[in-house]
Design a protein around this motif. Structure first.
Motif, PDB file in Angstrom:
ATOM      1  N   THR A 234     -73.623 -40.695 -12.176  1.00 11.96           N
ATOM      2  CA  THR A 234     -74.491 -41.715 -11.571  1.00 11.96           C
ATOM      3  C   THR A 234     -74.089 -42.079 -10.148  1.00 11.96           C
ATOM      4  N   ASP A 235     -73.105 -41.358  -9.581  1.00 14.27           N
ATOM      5  CA  ASP A 235     -72.632 -41.729  -8.243  1.00 14.27           C
ATOM      6  C   ASP A 235     -73.436 -41.088  -7.124  1.00 14.27           C
ATOM      7  N   GLY A 236     -74.491 -40.344  -7.488  1.00 14.52           N
ATOM      8  CA  GLY A 236     -75.374 -39.781  -6.477  1.00 14.52           C
ATOM      9  C   GLY A 236     -74.881 -38.519  -5.821  1.00 14.52           C
ATOM     10  N   SER A 237     -73.740 -37.999  -6.234  1.00 10.60           N
ATOM     11  CA  SER A 237     -73.204 -36.798  -5.602  1.00 10.60           C
ATOM     12  C   SER A 237     -73.997 -35.564  -6.021  1.00 10.60           C
ATOM     13  N   GLU A 238     -74.044 -34.591  -5.143  1.00 10.87           N
ATOM     14  CA  GLU A 238     -74.725 -33.335  -5.445  1.00 10.87           C
ATOM     15  C   GLU A 238     -73.947 -32.582  -6.524  1.00 10.87           C
ATOM     16  N   PRO A 239     -74.645 -31.858  -7.399  1.00 10.84           N
ATOM     17  CA  PRO A 239     -73.944 -31.076  -8.424  1.00 10.84           C
ATOM     18  C   PRO A 239     -72.947 -30.107  -7.788  1.00 10.84           C
TER      19      PRO A 239
ATOM     20  N   ARG B   1     -59.151 -32.777 -46.163  1.00  6.90           N
ATOM     21  CA  ARG B   1     -59.145 -33.632 -44.983  1.00  6.90           C
ATOM     22  C   ARG B   1     -60.560 -33.852 -44.467  1.00  6.90           C
ATOM     23  N   GLY B   2     -60.755 -34.968 -43.798  1.00  6.73           N
ATOM     24  CA  GLY B   2     -62.059 -35.241 -43.206  1.00  6.73           C
ATOM     25  C   GLY B   2     -62.297 -34.381 -41.982  1.00  6.73           C
ATOM     26  N   LEU B   3     -63.568 -34.203 -41.637  1.00 16.77           N
ATOM     27  CA  LEU B   3     -63.933 -33.442 -40.445  1.00 16.77           C
ATOM     28  C   LEU B   3     -64.944 -34.242 -39.642  1.00 16.77           C
ATOM     29  N   LEU B   4     -64.676 -34.355 -38.355  1.00 18.50           N
ATOM     30  CA  LEU B   4     -65.576 -35.061 -37.443  1.00 18.50           C
ATOM     31  C   LEU B   4     -65.760 -34.214 -36.194  1.00 18.50           C
ATOM     32  N   ASP B   5     -67.006 -33.866 -35.923  1.00 17.51           N
ATOM     33  CA  ASP B   5     -67.360 -33.052 -34.755  1.00 17.51           C
ATOM     34  C   ASP B   5     -68.073 -33.976 -33.772  1.00 17.51           C
ATOM     35  N   VAL B   6     -67.519 -34.124 -32.565  1.00 17.03           N
ATOM     36  CA  VAL B   6     -68.075 -35.086 -31.609  1.00 17.03           C
ATOM     37  C   VAL B   6     -68.352 -34.438 -30.258  1.00 17.03           C
ATOM     38  N   GLN B   7     -69.323 -35.013 -29.568  1.00 13.52           N
ATOM     39  CA  GLN B   7     -69.618 -34.666 -28.180  1.00 13.52           C
ATOM     40  C   GLN B   7     -69.302 -35.884 -27.338  1.00 13.52           C
ATOM     41  N   LEU B   8     -68.434 -35.730 -26.357  1.00 14.30           N
ATOM     42  CA  LEU B   8     -68.083 -36.798 -25.428  1.00 14.30           C
ATOM     43  C   LEU B   8     -68.771 -36.509 -24.099  1.00 14.30           C
ATOM     44  N   SER B   9     -69.579 -37.446 -23.628  1.00 17.84           N
ATOM     45  CA  SER B   9     -70.424 -37.190 -22.448  1.00 17.84           C
ATOM     46  C   SER B   9     -70.253 -38.266 -21.390  1.00 17.84           C
ATOM     47  N   LEU B  10     -70.443 -37.844 -20.138  1.00 21.70           N
ATOM     48  CA  LEU B  10     -70.430 -38.774 -19.009  1.00 21.70           C
ATOM     49  C   LEU B  10     -71.620 -38.481 -18.104  1.00 21.70           C
ATOM     50  N   PRO B  11     -72.581 -39.402 -18.001  1.00 19.45           N
ATOM     51  CA  PRO B  11     -73.669 -39.235 -17.033  1.00 19.45           C
ATOM     52  C   PRO B  11     -73.117 -39.389 -15.608  1.00 19.45           C
TER      53      PRO B  11
ATOM     54  N   ALA C 151     -61.629 -46.024 -27.626  1.00 16.74           N
ATOM     55  CA  ALA C 151     -60.690 -46.824 -26.827  1.00 16.74           C
ATOM     56  C   ALA C 151     -60.132 -46.045 -25.641  1.00 16.74           C
ATOM     57  N   ALA C 152     -60.177 -44.718 -25.727  1.00 19.40           N
ATOM     58  CA  ALA C 152     -59.600 -43.887 -24.666  1.00 19.40           C
ATOM     59  C   ALA C 152     -60.615 -43.419 -23.641  1.00 19.40           C
ATOM     60  N   LEU C 153     -61.920 -43.727 -23.823  1.00 19.58           N
ATOM     61  CA  LEU C 153     -62.957 -43.185 -22.957  1.00 19.58           C
ATOM     62  C   LEU C 153     -62.979 -43.822 -21.575  1.00 19.58           C
ATOM     63  N   LEU C 154     -63.475 -43.057 -20.609  1.00 20.55           N
ATOM     64  CA  LEU C 154     -63.773 -43.601 -19.289  1.00 20.55           C
ATOM     65  C   LEU C 154     -64.976 -44.542 -19.379  1.00 20.55           C
ATOM     66  N   PRO C 155     -65.092 -45.496 -18.479  1.00 18.47           N
ATOM     67  CA  PRO C 155     -66.309 -46.323 -18.434  1.00 18.47           C
ATOM     68  C   PRO C 155     -67.545 -45.447 -18.279  1.00 18.47           C
ATOM     69  N   GLY C 156     -68.570 -45.707 -19.108  1.00 14.12           N
ATOM     70  CA  GLY C 156     -69.808 -44.949 -19.040  1.00 14.12           C
ATOM     71  C   GLY C 156     -69.857 -43.761 -19.973  1.00 14.12           C
ATOM     72  N   MET C 157     -68.715 -43.372 -20.544  1.00 14.81           N
ATOM     73  CA  MET C 157     -68.717 -42.240 -21.459  1.00 14.81           C
ATOM     74  C   MET C 157     -69.277 -42.645 -22.820  1.00 14.81           C
ATOM     75  N   THR C 158     -69.911 -41.710 -23.498  1.00  8.71           N
ATOM     76  CA  THR C 158     -70.489 -41.960 -24.816  1.00  8.71           C
ATOM     77  C   THR C 158     -69.960 -40.942 -25.823  1.00  8.71           C
ATOM     78  N   VAL C 159     -70.009 -41.330 -27.093  1.00  7.46           N
ATOM     79  CA  VAL C 159     -69.607 -40.455 -28.192  1.00  7.46           C
ATOM     80  C   VAL C 159     -70.825 -40.196 -29.074  1.00  7.46           C
ATOM     81  N   THR C 160     -71.116 -38.937 -29.330  1.00  7.58           N
ATOM     82  CA  THR C 160     -72.190 -38.567 -30.253  1.00  7.58           C
ATOM     83  C   THR C 160     -71.583 -37.739 -31.379  1.00  7.58           C
TER      84      THR C 160
END
Length: 436
Positions: A203-208, A191-201, A338-347
């Motif tokens: 940007t709404d200015g909220s404190e961590p 079977r194929g193997l794919l290891d991904v990082q899904l990230s969301l910056p 297709a399932a990501l939130l707006p602004g999310m990226t796949v690496t």
């Protein structure tokens, strides 16, 4: 399972103590990947393990060699001038690190009744050495091979197999072969193997709102403990049950528990963890992501949620997908995107496309027949996930019903199984080496 053949049992027992002593010597080397240093590209531990095994093979009278200080080999049969091509057996001597979940010394061999314990006893030192010992039993009987057989000892499988390209720069690939680093019977499809990082910056200015997420997050297993540290001083601790990432359904993964708590946070941070909770959660087949692919030959997709990270104002999760042989990486990525939130990226962090070898090839049929004859079990070739060297299929070491043993505390291998796999490899290499 069928009893060990009497003539093989008698031969094995002559060398049993020697084999156990050699296995112990190799297990005692903590061959976890370390810092690159002089003549040790993957650290001192893997290099010491390689030198230990090559010393054993040399003592046994095999031709040996080393490539790039990271891959070794031992071979039997005619030399390269008489047999330009060779049948290869590929395994690895590196191991994953240990945690505080052992009842036996991890870097040693402990035998309790029919069980052998130690890091690497199953993945992959024990099975790889069983192929060397099987070849040695053939050699002690002065059986002449018509074909060259080479056992290849890698040292970086657990961290991505960066050793194999080094080997292939200097050495030709085998015309065929197997790896004892998966399961029985013969495995014709990977079977194929794919290891991904899904990230969301953020940007709404909220404190961590999260100070840190702590835990042992490694792509080889699903974690059994983690901590969530919030900016208001709250600390939440999670405990579960570890399992290898290729058996996610066997884990009590702590990350979904952490995600459920973090989804109560506000702003984009809360939205990210709400999305993770809804789209991944405890699922191991990817249905809510829309990637629950499945086929008759290789079964359902396996989704392993193995890590979370925070970098500045970016939140990330880490997933490994093992996908059916009928599915392409492009299909898988399209489903995720297709399932990501707006602004999310796949690496993509790691990728291995699926591979299929014709199960009717003579050497696969031979290995399957030998397995069936030695064990009395069904030898029909199957599919799974394992790849590194061209022309190699998986063949052992785990027997049907054995799953989720590697990468955990008290890693074990039954002594009787070790003996049986050695018989299977003995019979297999005897056929490979002597046939016309």
């Amino acid at each position: 399972m069928k009893a060990i053949r009497a003539d093989f049992k008698a031969l094995f027992e002559q060398y049993e103590a020697e084999f156990l002593a050699d296995l112990k010597a190799v297990l005692r080397v903590p061959s976890v990947r370390g810092v690159k240093t002089y003549q040790a590209p993957f650290g001192i531990g893997p290099k010491r393990a390689l030198e230990t095994v090559l010393s054993i093979a040399t003592r046994m009278g095999f031709r040996t060699g080393q490539v790039g200080d990271c891959v070794g080999w031992a071979e039997y049969g005619p030399d390269e001038s008489q047999a330009p091509t060779y049948f290869g057996i590929l395994g690895h001597l590196d191991v994953v690190d240990v945690e505080n979940d052992w009842h036996y010394p991890p870097f040693d061999l402990t035998q309790v009744d029919n069980f052998l314990y130690g890091r690497g006893v199953l993945d992959n030192k024990g099975p790889l050495l069983s192929t060397l010992f099987a070849l040695y039993l053939i050699k002690t009987q002065k059986i002449t091979f018509k074909h060259r057989v080479r056992i290849i000892f890698g040292t970086d499988e657990e961290s991505g197999s960066q050793d194999i390209p080094v080997y292939l720069q200097q050495e030709a690939a085998p015309y065929a072969g197997f790896t004892p680093d998966c399961k029985f019977p013969a495995v014709y499809g990977e079977r194929g193997l794919l290891d991904v990082q899904l990230s969301l910056p953020i940007t709404d200015g909220s404190e961590p709102q999260i100070t840190a997420i702590d835990g042992q997050f490694a792509k080889s297993y699903l974690p059994d403990h983690a901590r969530l540290l919030l900016a208001d001083g709250t600390v939440k601790t999670y405990q579960g049950k570890k399992a290898p990432s290729n058996a996610p359904e066997m884990a009590d993964n702590v990350l979904p528990k952490l995600v459920a708590d973090a989804s109560q946070l506000r702003g984009q941070t809360g939205q990210f963890y709400q999305w993770l909770n809804a789209k991944i959660g405890n699922q191991s087949t990817g249905e809510n992501l829309g990637i629950n692919f499945e086929d008759a030959a290789s079964g359902a997709l396996q989704l392993a949620f193995y890590g979370l990270s925070i970098e500045a104002q970016q939140l990330s999760c880490h997933l490994t997908c093992r996908y059916p042989i009928s599915v392409t990486e492009e299909q898988l990525l399209a489903g995720i995107e297709a399932a990501l939130l707006p602004g999310m990226t796949v690496t993509v962090k790691r990728r291995y496309p699926s591979q299929v070898t014709d199960p009717q090839l003579p050497f696969i049929q031979q290995l399957s027949a030998i397995y069936a004859a030695d064990t009395g079990l069904d030898g029909t070739p199957v599919t799974t996930t394992a790849r590194a060297l061209p022309n190699i299929i998986a063949f052992g070491p785990s027997f049907p019903g054995q799953k989720g043993i590697a990468h955990k505390g008290d890693e074990w291998l039954q002594f009787s199984d070790w003996q049986m796999m050695m018989q299977i490899y003995y019979d297999s290499l005897l056929v490979v080496g002597t046939q016309d």
